[in-house]
Design an enzyme around this catalytic site. Structure first.
Site, mmCIF file in Angstrom:
data_model
loop_
_atom_site.group_PDB
_atom_site.id
_atom_site.type_symbol
_atom_site.label_atom_id
_atom_site.label_comp_id
_atom_site.label_asym_id
_atom_site.label_seq_id
_atom_site.Cartn_x
_atom_site.Cartn_y
_atom_site.Cartn_z
ATOM 1 N N GLY A 83 0.843 -1.190 0.000
ATOM 2 C CA GLY A 83 0.000 0.000 0.000
ATOM 3 C C GLY A 83 0.876 1.237 0.000
ATOM 4 O O GLY A 83 1.988 1.210 0.539
ATOM 5 N N GLN A 131 3.217 9.951 1.114
ATOM 6 C CA GLN A 131 4.479 9.214 1.169
ATOM 7 C C GLN A 131 5.360 9.471 -0.046
ATOM 8 O O GLN A 131 6.535 9.081 -0.062
ATOM 9 C CB GLN A 131 4.219 7.713 1.259
ATOM 10 C CG GLN A 131 3.521 7.289 2.530
ATOM 11 C CD GLN A 131 3.385 5.778 2.585
ATOM 12 O OE1 GLN A 131 2.389 5.232 2.137
ATOM 13 N NE2 GLN A 131 4.390 5.096 3.107
ATOM 14 N N CYS A 143 6.067 0.073 7.127
ATOM 15 C CA CYS A 143 5.684 1.237 6.321
ATOM 16 C C CYS A 143 6.891 1.679 5.513
ATOM 17 O O CYS A 143 7.998 1.761 6.047
ATOM 18 C CB CYS A 143 5.211 2.357 7.245
ATOM 19 S SG CYS A 143 4.666 3.833 6.384
ATOM 20 N N LEU A 144 6.673 1.968 4.234
ATOM 21 C CA LEU A 144 7.774 2.409 3.381
ATOM 22 C C LEU A 144 8.369 3.726 3.870
ATOM 23 O O LEU A 144 9.492 4.070 3.520
ATOM 24 C CB LEU A 144 7.292 2.542 1.934
ATOM 25 C CG LEU A 144 6.947 1.206 1.252
ATOM 26 C CD1 LEU A 144 6.210 1.432 -0.061
ATOM 27 C CD2 LEU A 144 8.209 0.390 1.023
ATOM 28 N N HIS A 170 -4.420 1.587 7.479
ATOM 29 C CA HIS A 170 -3.058 2.111 7.554
ATOM 30 C C HIS A 170 -2.862 3.247 6.542
ATOM 31 O O HIS A 170 -2.342 4.313 6.879
ATOM 32 C CB HIS A 170 -2.070 0.960 7.291
ATOM 33 C CG HIS A 170 -0.632 1.349 7.230
ATOM 34 N ND1 HIS A 170 0.321 0.829 8.071
ATOM 35 C CD2 HIS A 170 0.041 2.203 6.402
ATOM 36 C CE1 HIS A 170 1.509 1.357 7.770
ATOM 37 N NE2 HIS A 170 1.364 2.189 6.754
ATOM 38 N N GLU A 171 -3.323 3.023 5.299
ATOM 39 C CA GLU A 171 -3.169 4.044 4.256
ATOM 40 C C GLU A 171 -4.059 5.250 4.525
ATOM 41 O O GLU A 171 -3.659 6.396 4.307
ATOM 42 C CB GLU A 171 -3.467 3.458 2.866
ATOM 43 C CG GLU A 171 -2.583 2.291 2.436
ATOM 44 C CD GLU A 171 -1.104 2.519 2.673
ATOM 45 O OE1 GLU A 171 -0.641 3.665 2.556
ATOM 46 O OE2 GLU A 171 -0.406 1.538 2.994
ATOM 47 N N HIS A 225 -2.502 7.669 6.803
ATOM 48 C CA HIS A 225 -1.510 8.554 6.173
ATOM 49 C C HIS A 225 -2.154 9.863 5.715
ATOM 50 O O HIS A 225 -1.539 10.926 5.787
ATOM 51 C CB HIS A 225 -0.877 7.874 4.951
ATOM 52 C CG HIS A 225 0.292 6.984 5.284
ATOM 53 N ND1 HIS A 225 1.437 7.444 5.889
ATOM 54 C CD2 HIS A 225 0.485 5.663 5.091
ATOM 55 C CE1 HIS A 225 2.295 6.447 6.053
ATOM 56 N NE2 HIS A 225 1.731 5.339 5.572
HETATM 57 CO CO CO Z 1 2.603 3.461 5.617
#
Ligand code: CO
Length: 172
Positions: free
Chosen positions: A46, A51, A91-92, A133-134, A137
């Site tokens: 995701g 991000q 998480c990236l 989670h997304e 963000h």
């Molecule tokens: Co993330």
């Protein structure tokens, strides 16, 4: 396409800002979202616009390469279950960090798809977790916010920056 991470103070600010609704789901935006899908291939399941430096309300999800990617423009969470489930999250934007996080096991979401059409889905399991989670963000929220204070302090010293800036005071 580079991922914004907690390693840089100016990127933390973007990650911590509440994103604005998308105005037009036009060709340019779709191209950008497609590039996001491409960028996370083999790295994550995701990715949300902040991000990659855009404080706009959209994210993409692809649980595996065998599945078609899902696009969520201007998503709204319209329902969550009382039942919780927990997954090990990463998480990236938060290199080398994973933690088990509890979230509602089922979630209902309304959004616009890649063709600009509204849709509603009820997700469970891993998909429910990824969507939440997304979505976080877009609210300037990260999974580490759910950790106990002791662990958050550890992360702050690990990254060497204030990971919890209060941007609301600056009218952002
Ligand atoms: Co993330």
């Amino acid at each position: 396409m580079d991922f914004y991470t907690l390693n840089k103070e100016e990127e933390i600010r973007v990650l911590r800002t509440i994103s604005q609704p998308v105005k037009n789901i036009d060709g340019q935006l779709i191209e950008f979202a497609d590039a996001m899908v491409e960028a996370m291939l083999g790295k994550g399941i995701g990715l949300a616009a902040p991000q990659v430096g855009r404080n706009e309300r959209f994210f993409v999800v692809r649980l595996s390469e065998e599945e078609d990617p899902l696009y969520f423009f201007n998503p709204q969470i319209i329902g969550t279950s009382e039942k919780l489930s927990s997954y090990e999250e990463g998480c990236l934007s938060i290199p080398e960090t994973w933690a088990k996080i509890k979230r509602p096991a089922v979630v209902q979401v309304q959004a616009f798809n890649r063709r600009g059409r509204p849709f509603t889905i009820e997700a469970e399991g891993l998909l429910a977790t990824v969507i939440q989670h997304e979505y976080d963000h877009l609210q300037g929220k990260l999974f580490i916010d759910y950790l106990p204070e002791r662990k958050r302090e550890k992360l702050t010293s690990h990254f060497g920056h204030d990971l919890y800036p209060d941007l609301t005071r600056e009218g952002k």
